[in-house]
Design a protein around this motif. Structure first.
Motif, short mmCIF file in Angstrom:
data_model
loop_
_atom_site.label_atom_id
_atom_site.label_comp_id
_atom_site.label_asym_id
_atom_site.label_seq_id
_atom_site.Cartn_x
_atom_site.Cartn_y
_atom_site.Cartn_z
N CYS A 34 -4.09 11.21 58.59
CA CYS A 34 -4.79 10.05 58.37
C CYS A 34 -4.58 9.68 56.62
N GLN A 35 -3.95 10.89 56.28
CA GLN A 35 -3.67 10.77 54.80
C GLN A 35 -5.05 10.81 53.87
N GLY A 36 -6.05 11.23 54.60
CA GLY A 36 -7.39 11.38 53.96
C GLY A 36 -8.24 10.09 54.07
N ARG A 37 -7.77 9.04 54.72
CA ARG A 37 -8.59 7.98 54.86
C ARG A 37 -9.63 8.09 55.93
N ARG A 38 -9.85 9.12 56.77
CA ARG A 38 -10.82 9.54 57.62
C ARG A 38 -10.58 8.52 58.93
N SER A 39 -9.64 7.84 59.17
CA SER A 39 -9.46 7.05 60.33
C SER A 39 -7.97 6.60 60.34
N HIS A 40 -7.75 6.22 61.55
CA HIS A 40 -5.93 5.59 61.75
C HIS A 40 -6.30 4.55 62.60
N ARG A 41 -4.94 4.00 62.89
CA ARG A 41 -4.99 2.68 63.57
C ARG A 41 -4.54 3.27 65.12
N THR A 42 -4.82 2.76 66.13
CA THR A 42 -4.37 3.42 67.52
C THR A 42 -3.10 2.31 67.79
N ALA A 43 -2.65 2.41 68.97
CA ALA A 43 -1.54 1.77 69.30
C ALA A 43 -1.92 -0.01 69.57
N GLY A 45 -4.10 -1.34 67.69
CA GLY A 45 -4.48 -2.08 66.61
C GLY A 45 -5.94 -1.82 65.84
N THR A 46 -6.81 -1.17 66.93
CA THR A 46 -8.29 -0.74 66.35
C THR A 46 -8.02 0.62 65.31
N ARG A 47 -9.21 0.69 64.87
CA ARG A 47 -9.49 1.84 63.75
C ARG A 47 -10.25 3.06 64.66
N ARG A 48 -9.71 4.35 64.59
CA ARG A 48 -10.73 5.39 65.12
C ARG A 48 -10.78 6.25 64.17
N ASP A 49 -11.70 7.36 64.26
CA ASP A 49 -11.83 8.42 63.39
C ASP A 49 -10.53 9.32 63.99
N CYS A 50 -10.31 9.94 63.02
CA CYS A 50 -8.81 10.82 63.03
C CYS A 50 -9.39 11.98 63.70
N PRO A 51 -8.69 12.51 64.96
CA PRO A 51 -8.99 13.45 65.79
C PRO A 51 -8.66 14.61 65.13
N ARG A 52 -7.79 14.95 64.37
CA ARG A 52 -7.45 16.19 63.78
C ARG A 52 -8.50 16.64 62.91
N CYS A 53 -9.02 15.71 62.00
CA CYS A 53 -9.83 16.26 60.99
C CYS A 53 -11.32 15.64 61.34
N ASP A 54 -11.55 15.29 62.51
CA ASP A 54 -12.79 14.95 62.96
C ASP A 54 -13.53 13.55 61.90
N GLY A 55 -12.55 13.07 61.37
CA GLY A 55 -13.12 11.69 60.47
C GLY A 55 -13.44 12.22 59.12
N THR A 56 -13.24 13.51 58.62
CA THR A 56 -13.51 13.88 57.33
C THR A 56 -12.54 13.78 56.43
N GLY A 57 -11.35 13.55 56.54
CA GLY A 57 -10.25 13.41 55.61
C GLY A 57 -9.73 14.65 55.22
N ILE A 58 -10.19 15.89 55.45
CA ILE A 58 -9.62 16.92 55.03
C ILE A 58 -9.48 17.94 56.05
N ARG A 59 -8.55 19.06 55.76
CA ARG A 59 -8.47 20.09 56.59
C ARG A 59 -8.08 21.19 55.83
#
Length: 79
Positions: A34-43, A45-59
């Motif tokens: 998600c490049q630190g934005r905490r969410s990403h676009r799905t296929a 077009g809706t926005r969801r929390d990033c599953p890799r960082c759990d919506g925190t933007g950091i790992r």
């Protein structure tokens, strides 16, 4: 004259040492998905929390995981 292979290996060692020093000082990095934005676009077009960082933007950085693994193995071997 210094052989080019020696210079290349020295550069690789310096790069690895500086990356491990960075991981020791600053273990957190931006999420690559998600490049630190905490969410990403799905296929669709809706926005969801990033599953890799759990919506925190950091790992945790990969190098920090490596340092933690080495420390854990070393401590387990000395018991």
């Amino acid at each position: 004259m210094v052989p080019i292979a020696l210079l290349a290996s020295l550069a690789a060692i310096i790069y690895a040492a500086s990356y491990l020093a960075l991981c020791a000082v600053s273990p957190w990095g931006r999420c690559r998905r998600c490049q630190g934005r905490r969410s990403h676009r799905t296929a669709i077009g809706t926005r969801r929390d990033c599953p890799r960082c759990d919506g925190t933007g950091i790992r945790v950085r990969t190098g920090r995981r490596l340092l933690d693994y080495i420390r854990t193995e070393y401590q387990a071997g000395n018991r």
